[in-house]
Design a protein around this motif. Sequence first.
Motif, PDB file in Angstrom:
ATOM      1  N   LEU A   1    -132.993 -68.886  64.736  1.00 30.99           N
ATOM      2  CA  LEU A   1    -133.860 -69.423  63.703  1.00 30.99           C
ATOM      3  C   LEU A   1    -133.805 -70.942  63.688  1.00 30.99           C
ATOM      4  CD1 LEU A   1    -132.428 -67.085  60.926  1.00 30.99           C
ATOM      5  CD2 LEU A   1    -134.531 -66.668  62.202  1.00 30.99           C
TER       6      LEU A   1
ATOM      7  N   SER B   1    -130.921 -62.884  65.535  1.00 24.48           N
ATOM      8  CA  SER B   1    -132.122 -63.697  65.532  1.00 24.48           C
ATOM      9  C   SER B   1    -131.756 -65.170  65.668  1.00 24.48           C
ATOM     10  CB  SER B   1    -132.905 -63.502  64.218  1.00 24.48           C
ATOM     11  OG  SER B   1    -133.189 -62.140  63.990  1.00 24.48           O
TER      12      SER B   1
ATOM     13  N   TRP C   1    -127.469 -63.589  62.326  1.00 27.58           N
ATOM     14  CA  TRP C   1    -128.506 -64.617  62.369  1.00 27.58           C
ATOM     15  C   TRP C   1    -127.902 -65.912  62.901  1.00 27.58           C
ATOM     16  CZ3 TRP C   1    -128.176 -60.972  58.543  1.00 27.58           C
ATOM     17  CH2 TRP C   1    -129.320 -60.178  58.360  1.00 27.58           C
TER      18      TRP C   1
ATOM     19  N   ILE D   1    -129.438 -68.799  54.943  1.00 26.62           N
ATOM     20  CA  ILE D   1    -129.523 -67.506  55.631  1.00 26.62           C
ATOM     21  C   ILE D   1    -129.066 -66.395  54.698  1.00 26.62           C
ATOM     22  CG2 ILE D   1    -128.585 -66.107  57.513  1.00 26.62           C
ATOM     23  CD1 ILE D   1    -128.338 -68.684  59.159  1.00 26.62           C
TER      24      ILE D   1
ATOM     25  N   CYS E   1    -128.693 -70.074  63.789  1.00 23.41           N
ATOM     26  CA  CYS E   1    -129.607 -71.168  63.464  1.00 23.41           C
ATOM     27  C   CYS E   1    -129.020 -72.500  63.899  1.00 23.41           C
ATOM     28  CB  CYS E   1    -129.889 -71.196  61.959  1.00 23.41           C
ATOM     29  SG  CYS E   1    -131.030 -72.507  61.462  1.00 23.41           S
TER      30      CYS E   1
ATOM     31  N   ASP F   1    -137.200 -60.582  59.530  1.00 20.64           N
ATOM     32  CA  ASP F   1    -135.950 -59.925  59.931  1.00 20.64           C
ATOM     33  C   ASP F   1    -134.776 -60.369  59.066  1.00 20.64           C
ATOM     34  OD1 ASP F   1    -137.252 -58.590  61.950  1.00 20.64           O
ATOM     35  OD2 ASP F   1    -136.820 -60.120  63.443  1.00 20.64           O
ATOM     36  N   PHE F   2    -134.891 -60.158  57.748  1.00 22.23           N
ATOM     37  CA  PHE F   2    -133.829 -60.617  56.866  1.00 22.23           C
ATOM     38  C   PHE F   2    -133.246 -59.526  55.971  1.00 22.23           C
ATOM     39  CE2 PHE F   2    -135.685 -64.694  57.973  1.00 22.23           C
ATOM     40  CZ  PHE F   2    -134.562 -65.487  58.108  1.00 22.23           C
TER      41      PHE F   2
END
Length: 249
Positions: free
Chosen positions: A241, A239, A30, A74, A32, A19-20
């Motif tokens: 991560l 997302s 994103w 990222i 993290c 999913d990038f």
Amino acid sequence: MPIDYFANTLTIQHGTENDFSLSEKQLAIWLCDGSNADLQALNLKQILHPDEHCILAQRKKQQAQQEYCISRMIIKRVLVSTFGANATEFASRFDAEQGQLQLWHHDQLLPVSVSLSHSNGFVAVAMSLGNHAFGLDLERTNKPRAFLKLAKHFYHPDEVALIEQSAANEQQAACFYRIWTLKEALAKTLKKPIAQLLRPNVFELIQSNQLHSQSTQINQFDLSLICASPLEFKHIQASTLNEKSLSIN
């Protein structure tokens, strides 16, 4: 109504390592947790541009180094997935005159908009193809602070009243930080210093500038996103991560 801004309307989904990539009319986020990232174990020579190595060397505190590396990892994963080429060929440079982070491939400015935020090692990055105005802010909400005292010193009286209506200290903290992340996200969207937006009523500013916002709470953090186009909010992909999922081959 101000109460609408306190609803957790930003959906956080668990993504995968695929999913990038970015697509048209999509704004992706994103998240993290980089607080435990081992920088010595990361192959930064295959990730960071030489300019970014220089910036990293200026970061003296370990947490600042972790946040910088995770945010660039990222960004590089997204750029490699979207445009190809090696990660080190891409560079992230802050344009002080424009008040925004720009992404480059060699000497070519990429058609990508980006906004990032970090707090206590947790990193959030929002990206989209094209020239879009949006801002993202992330703040940890469990810090012990004198919320009312700070609000009365910095916030608009109507915002202070909203915090005072919350009886429990946890509710006051949640209200205080939601207002704060909205102000920070607004400052990034409008490309203005946060100092200019502390005293004005943030809810009125969002409406008068015809902007759109979504927020959420995740892992004791408050996250707000403000954008000039409502269409982009239909394509949010978020997302969670860790640093291991950000490795670039």
